[in-house]
Design a protein around this motif. Structure first.
Motif, PDB file in Angstrom:
ATOM      1  N   HIS A  51      53.201  44.395 -47.136  1.00 62.30           N
ATOM      2  CA  HIS A  51      52.274  45.417 -46.635  1.00 62.30           C
ATOM      3  C   HIS A  51      52.568  45.693 -45.157  1.00 62.30           C
ATOM      4  N   PRO A  52      53.713  46.291 -44.856  1.00 65.56           N
ATOM      5  CA  PRO A  52      54.078  46.463 -43.445  1.00 65.56           C
ATOM      6  C   PRO A  52      53.093  47.317 -42.647  1.00 65.56           C
ATOM      7  N   GLN A  53      52.404  48.239 -43.296  1.00 70.02           N
ATOM      8  CA  GLN A  53      51.445  49.071 -42.568  1.00 70.02           C
ATOM      9  C   GLN A  53      50.093  48.375 -42.404  1.00 70.02           C
ATOM     10  N   ARG A  54      49.802  47.392 -43.216  1.00 70.53           N
ATOM     11  CA  ARG A  54      48.576  46.612 -43.145  1.00 70.53           C
ATOM     12  C   ARG A  54      47.318  47.475 -43.216  1.00 70.53           C
ATOM     13  N   ALA A  55      47.414  48.573 -43.953  1.00 67.35           N
ATOM     14  CA  ALA A  55      46.268  49.480 -44.081  1.00 67.35           C
ATOM     15  C   ALA A  55      45.062  48.767 -44.670  1.00 67.35           C
ATOM     16  N   HIS A  56      45.309  47.808 -45.550  1.00 69.71           N
ATOM     17  CA  HIS A  56      44.195  47.078 -46.152  1.00 69.71           C
ATOM     18  C   HIS A  56      43.413  46.288 -45.096  1.00 69.71           C
ATOM     19  N   LEU A  57      44.098  45.805 -44.066  1.00 67.24           N
ATOM     20  CA  LEU A  57      43.401  45.076 -42.997  1.00 67.24           C
ATOM     21  C   LEU A  57      42.566  46.022 -42.136  1.00 67.24           C
ATOM     22  N   LEU A  58      43.108  47.201 -41.855  1.00 67.76           N
ATOM     23  CA  LEU A  58      42.340  48.176 -41.076  1.00 67.76           C
ATOM     24  C   LEU A  58      41.100  48.609 -41.839  1.00 67.76           C
ATOM     25  N   GLN A  59      41.226  48.784 -43.148  1.00 64.06           N
ATOM     26  CA  GLN A  59      40.063  49.146 -43.957  1.00 64.06           C
ATOM     27  C   GLN A  59      39.018  48.031 -43.908  1.00 64.06           C
ATOM     28  N   ALA A  60      39.465  46.790 -44.010  1.00 64.92           N
ATOM     29  CA  ALA A  60      38.534  45.657 -43.964  1.00 64.92           C
ATOM     30  C   ALA A  60      37.840  45.565 -42.604  1.00 64.92           C
ATOM     31  N   ILE A  61      38.572  45.819 -41.534  1.00 65.70           N
ATOM     32  CA  ILE A  61      37.970  45.803 -40.194  1.00 65.70           C
ATOM     33  C   ILE A  61      36.949  46.931 -40.072  1.00 65.70           C
ATOM     34  N   ALA A  62      37.326  48.119 -40.530  1.00 61.89           N
ATOM     35  CA  ALA A  62      36.396  49.252 -40.487  1.00 61.89           C
ATOM     36  C   ALA A  62      35.137  48.942 -41.292  1.00 61.89           C
ATOM     37  N   ASP A  63      35.296  48.307 -42.446  1.00 62.23           N
ATOM     38  CA  ASP A  63      34.134  47.930 -43.257  1.00 62.23           C
ATOM     39  C   ASP A  63      33.249  46.945 -42.506  1.00 62.23           C
ATOM     40  N   ALA A  64      33.860  45.972 -41.823  1.00 62.98           N
ATOM     41  CA  ALA A  64      33.098  44.986 -41.063  1.00 62.98           C
ATOM     42  C   ALA A  64      32.331  45.645 -39.913  1.00 62.98           C
ATOM     43  N   LEU A  65      32.875  46.740 -39.386  1.00 62.72           N
ATOM     44  CA  LEU A  65      32.254  47.419 -38.246  1.00 62.72           C
ATOM     45  C   LEU A  65      31.353  48.575 -38.665  1.00 62.72           C
ATOM     46  N   THR A  66      31.004  48.626 -39.944  1.00 58.05           N
ATOM     47  CA  THR A  66      30.119  49.681 -40.442  1.00 58.05           C
ATOM     48  C   THR A  66      28.863  49.743 -39.575  1.00 58.05           C
ATOM     49  N   GLY A  67      28.525  50.943 -39.159  1.00 56.39           N
ATOM     50  CA  GLY A  67      27.359  51.151 -38.300  1.00 56.39           C
ATOM     51  C   GLY A  67      27.697  51.223 -36.830  1.00 56.39           C
ATOM     52  N   CYS A  68      28.896  50.791 -36.464  1.00 58.10           N
ATOM     53  CA  CYS A  68      29.321  50.866 -35.065  1.00 58.10           C
ATOM     54  C   CYS A  68      29.853  52.255 -34.752  1.00 58.10           C
ATOM     55  N   ARG A  69      29.462  52.765 -33.617  1.00 63.98           N
ATOM     56  CA  ARG A  69      29.920  54.088 -33.175  1.00 63.98           C
ATOM     57  C   ARG A  69      31.324  54.009 -32.588  1.00 63.98           C
ATOM     58  N   ALA A  70      31.664  52.831 -32.011  1.00 63.90           N
ATOM     59  CA  ALA A  70      32.950  52.691 -31.330  1.00 63.90           C
ATOM     60  C   ALA A  70      33.379  51.230 -31.328  1.00 63.90           C
ATOM     61  N   VAL A  71      34.662  51.038 -31.030  1.00 68.41           N
ATOM     62  CA  VAL A  71      35.217  49.708 -30.794  1.00 68.41           C
ATOM     63  C   VAL A  71      35.922  49.768 -29.441  1.00 68.41           C
ATOM     64  N   VAL A  72      35.737  48.735 -28.630  1.00 75.25           N
ATOM     65  CA  VAL A  72      36.324  48.679 -27.294  1.00 75.25           C
ATOM     66  C   VAL A  72      37.189  47.424 -27.221  1.00 75.25           C
ATOM     67  N   CYS A  73      38.418  47.602 -26.756  1.00 78.11           N
ATOM     68  CA  CYS A  73      39.347  46.473 -26.677  1.00 78.11           C
ATOM     69  C   CYS A  73      40.266  46.672 -25.474  1.00 78.11           C
ATOM     70  N   ALA A  74      40.995  45.611 -25.136  1.00 80.81           N
ATOM     71  CA  ALA A  74      41.896  45.669 -23.991  1.00 80.81           C
ATOM     72  C   ALA A  74      43.131  46.509 -24.287  1.00 80.81           C
ATOM     73  N   GLN A  75      43.491  46.591 -25.577  1.00 80.98           N
ATOM     74  CA  GLN A  75      44.665  47.369 -25.969  1.00 80.98           C
ATOM     75  C   GLN A  75      44.576  47.620 -27.468  1.00 80.98           C
ATOM     76  N   ILE A  76      45.124  48.760 -27.903  1.00 88.28           N
ATOM     77  CA  ILE A  76      45.191  49.097 -29.322  1.00 88.28           C
ATOM     78  C   ILE A  76      46.375  50.029 -29.524  1.00 88.28           C
ATOM     79  N   GLY A  77      47.118  49.815 -30.572  1.00 88.27           N
ATOM     80  CA  GLY A  77      48.249  50.686 -30.884  1.00 88.27           C
ATOM     81  C   GLY A  77      47.777  52.041 -31.389  1.00 88.27           C
ATOM     82  N   GLN A  78      48.657  53.032 -31.303  1.00 91.03           N
ATOM     83  CA  GLN A  78      48.297  54.385 -31.717  1.00 91.03           C
ATOM     84  C   GLN A  78      47.938  54.455 -33.198  1.00 91.03           C
ATOM     85  N   GLY A  79      48.677  53.740 -34.048  1.00 93.12           N
ATOM     86  CA  GLY A  79      48.399  53.762 -35.481  1.00 93.12           C
ATOM     87  C   GLY A  79      47.015  53.224 -35.814  1.00 93.12           C
TER      88      GLY A  79
END
Length: 109
Positions: A51-79
């Motif tokens: 799973h080189p794109q790891r889309a399943h992990l991004l979906q799981a993270i998005a699910d965990a953050l349900t209800g959040c308007r935003a995520v703030v981090c020190a760095q994030i890739g464009q993808g």
């Protein structure tokens, strides 16, 4: 509004989105930010040849953050940033103290 934060120490915004194995959830209201929850996730930056794109992990993270308007981090890739925004979670890159930074970000949301 709820905003998720990637932080190693719970005080500063100091963790890369892909290295986070938890996100701190803050409620920002009336010029104040308070910690209300913590969501544990599987780190996005892991190597998985099948799973080189790891889309399943991004979906799981998005699910965990349900209800959040935003995520703030020190760095994030464009993808990952594009995908999180597609899931309805705005991604911000920032550093510094969590509470003061979130109050400022909330002003533009």
């Amino acid at each position: 509004m709820l905003i998720a934060v990637a932080s190693r120490d719970g005080k500063e915004i100091n963790q890369h989105f892909g290295h986070a194995d938890r996100f701190l959830i803050f409620e920002v209201d009336g010029g104040e930010a308070r910690l209300v929850d913590e969501k544990k996730v599987e780190r996005y930056c892991t190597y998985d040849a099948s799973h080189p794109q790891r889309a399943h992990l991004l979906q799981a993270i998005a699910d965990a953050l349900t209800g959040c308007r935003a995520v703030v981090c020190a760095q994030i890739g464009q993808g990952p940033q594009t995908e999180m925004e597609r899931f309805g979670v705005d991604a911000f890159v920032a550093d510094g103290p969590i509470k003061a930074t979130l109050v400022e970000i909330a002003k533009v949301l």
